[in-house]
Write a protein that holds these residues in place. Sequence first.
Motif, PDB file in Angstrom:
ATOM      1  N   MET A   1       0.835  -1.205   0.000  1.00 12.06           N
ATOM      2  CA  MET A   1       0.000   0.000   0.000  1.00 12.06           C
ATOM      3  C   MET A   1       0.872   1.259   0.000  1.00 12.06           C
ATOM      4  O   MET A   1       1.899   1.312   0.666  1.00 12.06           O
ATOM      5  CB  MET A   1      -0.899  -0.007   1.251  1.00 12.06           C
ATOM      6  CG  MET A   1      -1.740   1.247   1.402  1.00 12.06           C
ATOM      7  SD  MET A   1      -2.905   1.133   2.787  1.00 12.06           S
ATOM      8  CE  MET A   1      -1.828   1.112   4.202  1.00 12.06           C
ATOM      9  N   LYS A   2       0.426   2.221  -0.777  1.00 11.33           N
ATOM     10  CA  LYS A   2       1.136   3.498  -0.818  1.00 11.33           C
ATOM     11  C   LYS A   2       0.490   4.475   0.175  1.00 11.33           C
ATOM     12  O   LYS A   2      -0.733   4.475   0.328  1.00 11.33           O
ATOM     13  CB  LYS A   2       1.023   4.053  -2.239  1.00 11.33           C
ATOM     14  CG  LYS A   2       1.879   5.281  -2.496  1.00 11.33           C
ATOM     15  CD  LYS A   2       1.511   5.952  -3.825  1.00 11.33           C
ATOM     16  CE  LYS A   2       2.068   5.216  -5.032  1.00 11.33           C
ATOM     17  NZ  LYS A   2       1.826   5.982  -6.287  1.00 11.33           N
ATOM     18  N   LEU A  49       4.631   2.318   9.801  1.00 12.52           N
ATOM     19  CA  LEU A  49       3.801   1.360   9.056  1.00 12.52           C
ATOM     20  C   LEU A  49       4.630   0.655   7.990  1.00 12.52           C
ATOM     21  O   LEU A  49       4.446  -0.532   7.719  1.00 12.52           O
ATOM     22  CB  LEU A  49       2.614   2.079   8.404  1.00 12.52           C
ATOM     23  CG  LEU A  49       1.498   2.523   9.353  1.00 12.52           C
ATOM     24  CD1 LEU A  49       0.474   3.377   8.602  1.00 12.52           C
ATOM     25  CD2 LEU A  49       0.802   1.324  10.000  1.00 12.52           C
ATOM     26  N   LYS A  50       5.571   1.396   7.404  1.00 11.99           N
ATOM     27  CA  LYS A  50       6.427   0.775   6.393  1.00 11.99           C
ATOM     28  C   LYS A  50       7.365  -0.244   7.044  1.00 11.99           C
ATOM     29  O   LYS A  50       7.580  -1.341   6.519  1.00 11.99           O
ATOM     30  CB  LYS A  50       7.237   1.854   5.653  1.00 11.99           C
ATOM     31  CG  LYS A  50       7.923   1.287   4.417  1.00 11.99           C
ATOM     32  CD  LYS A  50       8.698   2.306   3.636  1.00 11.99           C
ATOM     33  CE  LYS A  50       9.501   1.590   2.549  1.00 11.99           C
ATOM     34  NZ  LYS A  50      10.498   2.441   1.938  1.00 11.99           N
ATOM     35  N   VAL A  55       3.056  -0.890   4.771  1.00  9.78           N
ATOM     36  CA  VAL A  55       3.142   0.116   3.718  1.00  9.78           C
ATOM     37  C   VAL A  55       4.356  -0.171   2.853  1.00  9.78           C
ATOM     38  O   VAL A  55       5.407  -0.582   3.361  1.00  9.78           O
ATOM     39  CB  VAL A  55       3.254   1.520   4.379  1.00  9.78           C
ATOM     40  CG1 VAL A  55       3.806   2.544   3.411  1.00  9.78           C
ATOM     41  CG2 VAL A  55       1.891   1.953   4.914  1.00  9.78           C
ATOM     42  N   SER A  56       4.210   0.034   1.539  1.00  9.79           N
ATOM     43  CA  SER A  56       5.332  -0.243   0.644  1.00  9.79           C
ATOM     44  C   SER A  56       6.034   1.035   0.198  1.00  9.79           C
ATOM     45  O   SER A  56       7.228   1.023  -0.082  1.00  9.79           O
ATOM     46  CB  SER A  56       4.841  -1.017  -0.576  1.00  9.79           C
ATOM     47  OG  SER A  56       3.755  -0.317  -1.170  1.00  9.79           O
ATOM     48  N   GLU A  57       5.290   2.150   0.120  1.00  8.23           N
ATOM     49  CA  GLU A  57       5.914   3.372  -0.359  1.00  8.23           C
ATOM     50  C   GLU A  57       5.309   4.588   0.339  1.00  8.23           C
ATOM     51  O   GLU A  57       4.098   4.660   0.549  1.00  8.23           O
ATOM     52  CB  GLU A  57       5.717   3.516  -1.884  1.00  8.23           C
ATOM     53  CG  GLU A  57       6.544   4.666  -2.452  1.00  8.23           C
ATOM     54  CD  GLU A  57       6.300   4.905  -3.937  1.00  8.23           C
ATOM     55  OE1 GLU A  57       5.209   4.566  -4.443  1.00  8.23           O
ATOM     56  OE2 GLU A  57       7.203   5.464  -4.586  1.00  8.23           O
ATOM     57  N   ILE A  58       6.168   5.536   0.688  1.00 11.62           N
ATOM     58  CA  ILE A  58       5.718   6.770   1.338  1.00 11.62           C
ATOM     59  C   ILE A  58       6.018   7.940   0.409  1.00 11.62           C
ATOM     60  O   ILE A  58       7.180   8.164   0.047  1.00 11.62           O
ATOM     61  CB  ILE A  58       6.433   6.985   2.692  1.00 11.62           C
ATOM     62  CG1 ILE A  58       6.198   5.791   3.620  1.00 11.62           C
ATOM     63  CG2 ILE A  58       5.972   8.289   3.343  1.00 11.62           C
ATOM     64  CD1 ILE A  58       7.120   5.767   4.838  1.00 11.62           C
TER      65      ILE A  58
END
Lengths: 253, 383
Positions: A1-2, A49-50, A55-58
């Motif tokens: 999730m981004k 969260l990453k 989460v995969s990308e911030i």
Amino acid sequence: MKVLVPVKRVIDYNVKVRVKTDGSGVDLANVKMSMNPFDEIAVEEAIRLKEAGTVSEIVAVSIGVKQAQETLRTALAMGADRAILIVAADDVHTDIEPLAVAKLLKAVIDAEDPGLVIAGKQAIDNDMNATGQMLAALTGWAQATFASELKVEGEHALVTREVDGGLQTIKVKMPAIVTVDLRLNEPRYASLPNIMKAKKKPLEEKTPADYGVDVTPRLEVLKTSEPPARAAGVKVGSVDELITKLKDEAGVL
Amino acid sequence: MIDMHQDIRDAVTRLCADFPGAYWRKLDAERAYPSEFVDALTAQGYLAALIPEEYGGIGLGLSAGAAILEEIHRSGGNAGACHAQMYTMGTLLRHGSDAQKARYLPGIASGDLRLQAFGVTEPGSGTNTPAIKTFARREGDRYIVNGQKIWTSRAEYSDLMILLARTTPADQVAKRTDGLSVFILDMKAAREAGMRISPIRTMMNHATCEVFFDDVEIPVENLIGEEGRGFRYIMSGMNAERILIAAECIGDAKWLIDKSSAYAKEREVFGRPIGQNQGIAFPIAQAYARMRAAELMVHDAVRRYEAGENPGAEANMAKMLAAEASWEAAEAAVQTHGGFGFAEEYDIERKFRETRLYQVAPISTNLILSYIAEHVLGMPRSY
């Protein structure tokens, strides 16, 4: 999730604010600017969260003057993956209003398709506390404001909110807009190795015109003034005198 | 123009905000070492700033080191507890063998090994370094060290020491600067084998010591570079040291001037702010002008250093001018604050004591003037 994290460049919280002599606003010339502290908390939460694998990308976004790229570099040094700067003003004294910011963020959401937006509950410069809520209205997404705890469970976010009566926990379906409060976490420092790495992370520069958004102000600032100076107190000689004063002068008894 | 490293400065300021005046006052009262502060700096990578990337550091230039140290002082803190790591490491980096660098630098970069003791000065020699008496006698694959060092700062909080000792007696060498050698000393092993550390109480909290060597053994592989050339190796690190200390003085001066001007604007006596009196305002303004001039000299020295020049004159002048500027700012700060300048909770008296050191250490103003007179202006050597 981004995850999308909007960050604002504001006057540093340690700076003693001075009003411009013409009363048109706060004097920002040669004043130290930093990331809005609530936005730092939002960045930190996204990083956690990453780190937890949720989460995969911030993606960090800032809207304002060109110098806001320094604020974005701070977000990148903390751990965001890339940044988008929307240059919407030339003068550091120009504040982009919440509705315009929300419209621009909506446009960024349309382009980036994040699963979650984590934002500060408000910016410490004008204390509007409006952008997150407006963004939720524009996107039609769920909103969870004043978060002091955030958990992602599958399709939903469990958010504990700091409300007047205490703590309220709500479950919202994602994608959602979460605005964060002071007690959610303690943001990390940007370490020296990460500051150096951040210089190489992508930072894309855009304008409001790229998104077809008009940022012309709708509000007019009539006057800005310093808070009244605190008047000196009075020393009383006895409890009786205190009670008399509370009754006769303050009228609270 | 040198890189001002504004991003690094902002991050250092942020870190220092967690170590306010109260933290430093408590240490002062307890005469304690700022372990938490040094740990935080280490964890965030600042003490590895100048170590090359191949050894686990960040590989930045001297301008970054100067920016970091200046901001620590500008925030009201003191980098004296750890700054030596930045410049002491240079002796190992420039003159150490590949094996020595591979063995020590990664640990120094990660913070596992602290190399921040510099054993040069002795009670009988002072600044006359070639006159040191500490002797390292070679026996097979070891050197046996006997002697005494003084003003060895941070010796109790260091895992490694860069040690200068005579390896050939002064009467057997052609030049008095010959016959000196540099070693990297494992402090833990040495403490178990004849090295004794004795702290010296001083007017500030600086953790400085006397160190005594009684038949302390150092393996031959810990000799840095060639035997007998140690004086040159030590001198080659002096420019970096002076520039970094100068940056700390600039930070002190900025902090003191900020405090003074803020107080002069707020404090009202006789119905108006005291800063309205030129007797108060001018010394602060004068200190500011001197600080800015010294800052330009620091930047010039940094620029030359990073360009690979030998900025001996500029490094010395930067240290002298910056130390004088910070002292002038400290004087103005005490005078501006009046009685409150002496109250510990204002931190002025602490900075006043701390910043006075820099006209004495790491090199005194007289020696800098001698250097300029002799090496820049060509006048006869005076000592």
